[in-house]
Design a protein around this motif. Structure first.
Motif, PDB file in Angstrom:
ATOM      1  N   LEU A  47      11.917  76.447 102.658  1.00 46.56           N
ATOM      2  CA  LEU A  47      10.805  76.028 101.803  1.00 46.56           C
ATOM      3  C   LEU A  47      11.221  74.804 100.994  1.00 46.56           C
ATOM      4  O   LEU A  47      12.382  74.667 100.623  1.00 46.56           O
ATOM      5  CB  LEU A  47      10.433  77.157 100.841  1.00 46.56           C
ATOM      6  N   GLU A  48      10.244  73.934 100.700  1.00 43.71           N
ATOM      7  CA  GLU A  48      10.541  72.744  99.892  1.00 43.71           C
ATOM      8  C   GLU A  48      10.838  73.125  98.455  1.00 43.71           C
ATOM      9  O   GLU A  48      11.553  72.457  97.735  1.00 43.71           O
ATOM     10  CB  GLU A  48       9.323  71.804  99.894  1.00 43.71           C
ATOM     11  N   ASP A  49      10.217  74.222  98.021  1.00 46.88           N
ATOM     12  CA  ASP A  49      10.287  74.615  96.628  1.00 46.88           C
ATOM     13  C   ASP A  49      10.603  76.100  96.571  1.00 46.88           C
ATOM     14  O   ASP A  49      10.382  76.825  97.540  1.00 46.88           O
ATOM     15  CB  ASP A  49       8.908  74.369  95.985  1.00 46.88           C
ATOM     16  N   LYS A  50      11.072  76.575  95.435  1.00 49.21           N
ATOM     17  CA  LYS A  50      11.268  78.017  95.295  1.00 49.21           C
ATOM     18  C   LYS A  50       9.932  78.731  95.417  1.00 49.21           C
ATOM     19  O   LYS A  50       8.915  78.212  94.963  1.00 49.21           O
ATOM     20  CB  LYS A  50      11.818  78.320  93.908  1.00 49.21           C
ATOM     21  N   PRO A  51       9.926  79.942  95.977  1.00 40.44           N
ATOM     22  CA  PRO A  51       8.680  80.709  95.996  1.00 40.44           C
ATOM     23  C   PRO A  51       8.169  80.966  94.574  1.00 40.44           C
ATOM     24  O   PRO A  51       8.960  81.083  93.643  1.00 40.44           O
ATOM     25  CB  PRO A  51       9.087  82.026  96.647  1.00 40.44           C
ATOM     26  N   VAL A  52       6.857  81.027  94.446  1.00 41.20           N
ATOM     27  CA  VAL A  52       6.245  81.422  93.176  1.00 41.20           C
ATOM     28  C   VAL A  52       6.023  82.929  93.250  1.00 41.20           C
ATOM     29  O   VAL A  52       5.445  83.433  94.211  1.00 41.20           O
ATOM     30  CB  VAL A  52       4.902  80.694  92.978  1.00 41.20           C
ATOM     31  N   LEU A 154      11.739  93.019 108.158  1.00 41.09           N
ATOM     32  CA  LEU A 154      12.266  91.734 107.710  1.00 41.09           C
ATOM     33  C   LEU A 154      11.168  90.945 107.000  1.00 41.09           C
ATOM     34  O   LEU A 154      10.089  90.733 107.548  1.00 41.09           O
ATOM     35  CB  LEU A 154      12.788  90.939 108.912  1.00 41.09           C
ATOM     36  N   ILE A 155      11.437  90.523 105.780  1.00 47.01           N
ATOM     37  CA  ILE A 155      10.494  89.705 105.013  1.00 47.01           C
ATOM     38  C   ILE A 155      11.161  88.376 104.689  1.00 47.01           C
ATOM     39  O   ILE A 155      12.241  88.331 104.096  1.00 47.01           O
ATOM     40  CB  ILE A 155      10.089  90.410 103.694  1.00 47.01           C
ATOM     41  N   GLU A 156      10.506  87.284 105.100  1.00 48.66           N
ATOM     42  CA  GLU A 156      11.021  85.939 104.816  1.00 48.66           C
ATOM     43  C   GLU A 156      10.365  85.432 103.525  1.00 48.66           C
ATOM     44  O   GLU A 156       9.271  85.864 103.173  1.00 48.66           O
ATOM     45  CB  GLU A 156      10.648  84.979 105.965  1.00 48.66           C
ATOM     46  N   PRO A 157      11.003  84.511 102.838  1.00 51.43           N
ATOM     47  CA  PRO A 157      10.367  83.950 101.635  1.00 51.43           C
ATOM     48  C   PRO A 157       9.104  83.176 101.999  1.00 51.43           C
ATOM     49  O   PRO A 157       8.995  82.682 103.124  1.00 51.43           O
ATOM     50  CB  PRO A 157      11.439  83.030 101.058  1.00 51.43           C
ATOM     51  N   ASN A 158       8.164  83.093 101.073  1.00 55.05           N
ATOM     52  CA  ASN A 158       6.925  82.354 101.301  1.00 55.05           C
ATOM     53  C   ASN A 158       6.599  81.568 100.034  1.00 55.05           C
ATOM     54  O   ASN A 158       7.184  81.813  98.980  1.00 55.05           O
ATOM     55  CB  ASN A 158       5.795  83.330 101.670  1.00 55.05           C
TER      56      ASN A 158
END
Length: 375
Positions: A47-52, A154-158
Motif C-alpha cells: 500500500l502507498e499509505d498505512k491502512p486507515v 489470511l487477511i491482507e492489509p487494505n
C-alpha cells in the motif's frame, strides 16, 4: 471446507496441552489453528499509505450492515461477499471472530460472548497493529451458522479496515490503533422496539421473551460494551422521538477536537409537509466529561419528497444538505444522492440514514485518509 468443532474449551488442561506460542503470541487451540499458520506474516500487498483503521462498536443485531453499505457507498467501492467482506479499498472484519471459545465452549464456561474473558484481546490487538503496519495476518473465524471456530483465514492489509463488533474500543492496545472510533448507542426502549420487530417476525418469539433476552444480556452489556462510548470519537445515539416510538430521535455526538472531523448546522431546521415531520438542531453538551457538539434529528423525512427535503429550499423549509457545514462532500448533492440511492434500506426516513451517511462521508476525510486512499 467442512465446519468442524474443535471439541476444546479454553481454559482447560486439554487445551493447555495443545497451546502453541509464536513470537510471544499465544495461539489458543480453540481457534482451530493449523500447524503451519503464523498469526502475523509479510504481506504480498504493497500500500502507498498505512491502512486507515476504523472501529465500529455496537450491540449485535443493531443494523450495522446497512451502515457499512453506506460507508462503502461514500467510498465509491464494493466488497465481495464472504465470511469477511473484502473489496479493493475496504475490508470489514467482524470481531466475533476473536471469541476465544465456540458456542459449545461458552456453554461449558458459562460466560457470554459479551464477557471480556471470552474474547482474545491479545491476539486482536497485535493483529490490528500488524495490519496497520502493512503486515498480513491469519485471523480466526467464528462461524455464525454452525457455532464453530473454523480454521483462520489470511487477511491482507487494505486502504480502509473496519473492525466492527462488541468490543473494538474496549482493549487499550486495539483502541490505540484506531484512526476513528465510532459507537452506536441504542437506548433500551429503542433496542426493545427493534428486537421485537425482528424476533417476533423472524423467530416467532413473544415480546416477553425479547425482554428477557435483553435483560439477560444487560449486566454484561453494561460492564463490557457500554463503557466504550466514553472513549469513542463520535457516537450515533438512538432515543425515542419526542413524539414517541416508533419515531426516533437520533443524535450525532461529536467530540470537540476529536478525530472525527466535525459537521455543523448553519441553522436549526423544521421539516413539515408530512407526519410526523422532523426537526434538525445543533447544540453543545457534555459527554462523560468531554465537550461535545451534538447534531440531532427528531422525526422523519417525507419519503415521497425525500429529494426535495434534502436538497431544495421552500418545500417544508428543508434543504438539509446545504445547511450542513464541514461535510466534505464531493458535490453539492452527494449526501442527497447517497440517501436516495439507499432509500429502501432500514432507517432511511429518519436520522439513522441521514447521520449514518454523514459519518460515512466523514470516514473518507478522517486524518491521514486524505492521502493515497482517495486520489
Amino acid at each position: 471446507g467442512e465446519s468442524v468443532p474443535t471439541g476444546l474449551v479454553w481454559p482447560s488442561p486439554e487445551a493447555e496441552e495443545k497451546l502453541r506460542e509464536v513470537d510471544g503470541i499465544k495461539l489458543y487451540p480453540t481457534h482451530a489453528w493449523k500447524d503451519d499458520m503464523n498469526p502475523i506474516l509479510d504481506s504480498s500487498v504493497k500500500l502507498e499509505d498505512k491502512p486507515v483503521i476504523v472501529g465500529v462498536a455496537a450491540d449485535s443485531g443493531c443494523g450495522k450492515s446497512t451502515f457499512l453499505r453506506r460507508i462503502l457507498g461514500a467510498l465509491g467501492t464494493e466488497v465481495q461477499p464472504g465470511h469477511t467482506a473484502i473489496g479493493e479499498m475496504m475490508t470489514v472484519i467482524c470481531l466475533d471472530d476473536y471469541h476465544t471459545n465456540d458456542r459449545a465452549g461458552r456453554k461449558a464456561t458459562g460466560l457470554t460472548a459479551l464477557d471480556a474473558r471470552e474474547n482474545d484481546f491479545d491476539l486482536m490487538g497485535v493483529q490490528i497493529e500488524a495490519l496497520k503496519k502493512g503486515k498480513a495476518v491469519y485471523k480466526p473465524i467464528y462461524n455464525h451458522d454452525t457455532g464453530n471456530k473454523d480454521p483462520p483465514e489470511l487477511i491482507e492489509p487494505n486502504k480502509v479496515m473496519v473492525f466492527e463488533g462488541l468490543h473494538p474500543i474496549y482493549d487499550e492496545k486495539a483502541r490505540a490503533q484506531l484512526d476513528l472510533a465510532i459507537y452506536i448507542d441504542i437506548v433500551n426502549d429503542v433496542k426493545f422496539a427493534w428486537k421485537v420487530q425482528r424476533d417476533v417476525a423472524e423467530r416467532g418469539w413473544t415480546e416477553e421473551q425479547v425482554r428477557e433476552d435483553i435483560e439477560k444480556r444487560l449486566p454484561d452489556f453494561s460492564k463490557y460494551v457500554d463503557p466504550q462510548k466514553a472513549n469513542a470519537d463520535v457516537v450515533l445515539r438512538y432515543e425515542p422521538s419526542d413524539q414517541g416510538l416508533p419515531f426516533l430521535k437520533v443524535k450525532l455526538i461529536q467530540k470537540k477536537d476529536g478525530k472525527f472531523p466535525m459537521i455543523t448546522l448553519k441553522k436549526d431546521l423544521e421539516l413539515t409537509g408530512s407526519k410526523p415531520g422532523a426537526t434538525l438542531k445543533m447544540y453543545d453538551d457534555d459527554w462523560f466529561g468531554n465537550a461535545v457538539t451534538v447534531v440531532e434529528m427528531d422525526g422523519e423525512i417525507d419519503m415521497d419528497n425525500m429529494e426535495e427535503q434534502l436538497k431544495e429550499p421552500g418545500l417544508g423549509r428543508a434543504e438539509i444538505e446545504s445547511n450542513m457545514e464541514g461535510l466534505g462532500a464531493k458535490s453539492a448533492s452527494e449526501l442527497t444522492e447517497a440517501m436516495v440511492g439507499l432509500k429502501s434500506s432500514p432507517g432511511s426516513q429518519n436520522g439513522t440514514g441521514l447521520l449514518q451517511t454523514v459519518i460515512a462521508m466523514k470516514a473518507r476525510s478522517t486524518r491521514r485518509v486524505v492521502g493515497a486512499a482517495f486520489k
